[in-house]
Motif scaffolding. Structure first.
Motif, PDB file in Angstrom:
ATOM      1  N   ALA A 110       0.820  -1.214   0.000  1.00 54.90           N
ATOM      2  CA  ALA A 110       0.000   0.000   0.000  1.00 54.90           C
ATOM      3  C   ALA A 110       0.854   1.263   0.000  1.00 54.90           C
ATOM      4  O   ALA A 110       0.594   2.209  -0.762  1.00 54.90           O
ATOM      5  CB  ALA A 110      -0.938  -0.008   1.205  1.00 54.90           C
ATOM      6  N   ALA A 111       1.875   1.306   0.863  1.00 55.49           N
ATOM      7  CA  ALA A 111       2.718   2.497   0.933  1.00 55.49           C
ATOM      8  C   ALA A 111       3.421   2.753  -0.396  1.00 55.49           C
ATOM      9  O   ALA A 111       3.503   3.892  -0.871  1.00 55.49           O
ATOM     10  CB  ALA A 111       3.740   2.358   2.058  1.00 55.49           C
ATOM     11  N   VAL A 112       3.936   1.698  -1.004  1.00 60.80           N
ATOM     12  CA  VAL A 112       4.625   1.827  -2.293  1.00 60.80           C
ATOM     13  C   VAL A 112       3.674   2.370  -3.350  1.00 60.80           C
ATOM     14  O   VAL A 112       4.005   3.292  -4.107  1.00 60.80           O
ATOM     15  CB  VAL A 112       5.201   0.469  -2.732  1.00 60.80           C
ATOM     16  N   ILE A 146      11.081   1.782  -9.431  1.00 60.21           N
ATOM     17  CA  ILE A 146       9.825   1.610 -10.163  1.00 60.21           C
ATOM     18  C   ILE A 146       9.738   2.599 -11.319  1.00 60.21           C
ATOM     19  O   ILE A 146       9.318   2.250 -12.433  1.00 60.21           O
ATOM     20  CB  ILE A 146       8.627   1.755  -9.214  1.00 60.21           C
ATOM     21  N   ALA A 147      10.130   3.848 -11.079  1.00 65.08           N
ATOM     22  CA  ALA A 147      10.089   4.862 -12.133  1.00 65.08           C
ATOM     23  C   ALA A 147      11.001   4.483 -13.294  1.00 65.08           C
ATOM     24  O   ALA A 147      10.698   4.768 -14.461  1.00 65.08           O
ATOM     25  CB  ALA A 147      10.468   6.225 -11.569  1.00 65.08           C
ATOM     26  N   ALA A 195      13.976   5.003  -2.489  1.00 63.40           N
ATOM     27  CA  ALA A 195      14.799   4.111  -3.302  1.00 63.40           C
ATOM     28  C   ALA A 195      13.937   3.203  -4.170  1.00 63.40           C
ATOM     29  O   ALA A 195      14.215   2.995  -5.361  1.00 63.40           O
ATOM     30  CB  ALA A 195      15.709   3.278  -2.400  1.00 63.40           C
ATOM     31  N   VAL A 196      12.878   2.663  -3.580  1.00 60.51           N
ATOM     32  CA  VAL A 196      11.981   1.774  -4.312  1.00 60.51           C
ATOM     33  C   VAL A 196      11.279   2.521  -5.446  1.00 60.51           C
ATOM     34  O   VAL A 196      11.194   2.020  -6.579  1.00 60.51           O
ATOM     35  CB  VAL A 196      10.955   1.154  -3.342  1.00 60.51           C
ATOM     36  N   VAL A 206      16.274   2.093   4.805  1.00 58.17           N
ATOM     37  CA  VAL A 206      16.145   0.637   4.877  1.00 58.17           C
ATOM     38  C   VAL A 206      16.318   0.120   3.456  1.00 58.17           C
ATOM     39  O   VAL A 206      15.540   0.472   2.570  1.00 58.17           O
ATOM     40  CB  VAL A 206      14.770   0.210   5.417  1.00 58.17           C
ATOM     41  N   THR A 207      17.346  -0.686   3.205  1.00 55.49           N
ATOM     42  CA  THR A 207      17.544  -1.213   1.862  1.00 55.49           C
ATOM     43  C   THR A 207      17.523  -2.728   1.803  1.00 55.49           C
ATOM     44  O   THR A 207      17.556  -3.313   0.730  1.00 55.49           O
ATOM     45  CB  THR A 207      18.886  -0.720   1.265  1.00 55.49           C
TER      46      THR A 207
END
Length: 311
Positions: free
Chosen positions: A127-129, A171-172, A166-167, A189-190
């Motif tokens: 959801a956050a992503v 995605i972009a 970072a995520v 956090v990676t």
């Protein structure tokens, strides 16, 4: 490596007056405690040109955002930073990161759009992503209406927000847009590995603790695949072609090693990357500007890099 004297005094004061840990409280109480920490330890009353709270369309309902216009804004469209707050995907909000967003807007002379994505455990991964990527696309599509130059977009976040920044950058790249000029990753956090050297060395006693990360992951992931790059961006098959990066880590932070590993992996993939480690600092020091001189200095340094990346 030694603790910064101001950090040492802060931790000693907390140890002398112990209260409940956020992770030992019901989630609503933990969120309230986190807001109280921000109100006590961060800068207060940071001047800003304009602040606007509004709701934008999201994949599962409206997403609250807060738009900051810097004090020195003129009449021209400004570059924009899309900011994702920290708090372990569980406890942060627009208010806990208000001072940081105001400071970044003023110091980098850009607009900041802070995003309050859906939180766990009410809304688990992804959801956050999904909300964060939707907000980025909204900023690009609506740049003219909010006074920003949508060809100059950066993303940033701290801790869980750094993970999301970072995520979203990854995605972009996959989705071929929006174009991101810079990713500012503040003790991100990676990975989901809780056995790194920095986790072992800083397991407890330094603000963020290993038990806290377990608590955050348990609320956020709920059985999701921990190797998914949208959870652990360090595990992505390729980091080539990602936006330029400015990565901040702290010496006494459980997340130090994975932040450094991500910076090194970005460099190895050919991504122009600056990594700055603040040896004497603890996790969260960007939100402790009210009591840490180095915190204020670090935010200004990051804002300088942000401004240069958006030019």
């Amino acid at each position: 490596m030694a603790l910064d004297p101001q950090v040492k005094a802060l931790l000693e004061g907390m140890a002398e007056n112990p209260g409940p840990r956020i992770i030992d409280l019901p989630v609503p109480d933990g969120r309230e405690m986190y807001r109280g920490i921000a109100a006590t330890l961060d800068l207060q009353g940071v001047a800003i040109g304009k602040v606007e709270d509004r709701n934008i369309p999201g994949p599962e309902g409206e997403i609250p955002v807060r738009i900051y216009t810097p004090v020195a804004a003129g009449s021209d469209a400004l570059p924009v930073l899309v900011y994702y707050h920290g708090g372990g995907w569980v406890i942060g909000d627009l208010d806990t990161h208000d001072a940081l967003c105001r400071t970044l807007a003023n110091e980098a002379c850009c607009k900041v759009v802070a995003v309050h994505y859906r939180l766990a455990p009410e809304h688990v991964f992804p959801a956050a992503v999904d909300d964060c990527y939707a907000a980025l696309k909204w900023v690009e599509a609506n740049g003219a209406s909010i006074g920003v130059d949508a060809t100059r977009i950066a993303v940033a976040g701290d801790s869980a927000g750094g993970n999301l920044a970072a995520v979203i950058s990854q995605i972009a790249k996959v989705e071929k847009g929006p174009r991101i000029a810079l990713q500012l990753l503040i003790y991100p956090v990676t990975d989901t590995d809780l056995d790194t050297g920095s986790y072992k060395a800083n397991e407890s006693g330094y603000f963020l603790e290993r038990d806290g990360m377990i608590w955050f992951f348990d609320h956020y992931l709920k059985g999701a695949d921990r190797n998914d790059f949208r959870i652990a961006p360090l595990k992505a098959s390729s980091l080539a072609g990602l936006p330029d990066a400015y990565v901040v880590t702290a010496g006494f932070d459980p997340l130090r090693d994975e932040g450094r590993a991500y910076a090194e992996a970005l460099k190895a993939a050919g991504v122009p990357t600056t990594h700055v480690n603040y040896d004497g600092m603890i996790h969260g020091f960007f939100n402790l500007q009210g009591v840490l001189d180095v915190g204020r200095e670090a935010v200004k340094a990051a804002a300088k890099a942000l401004k240069e990346g958006l030019e």
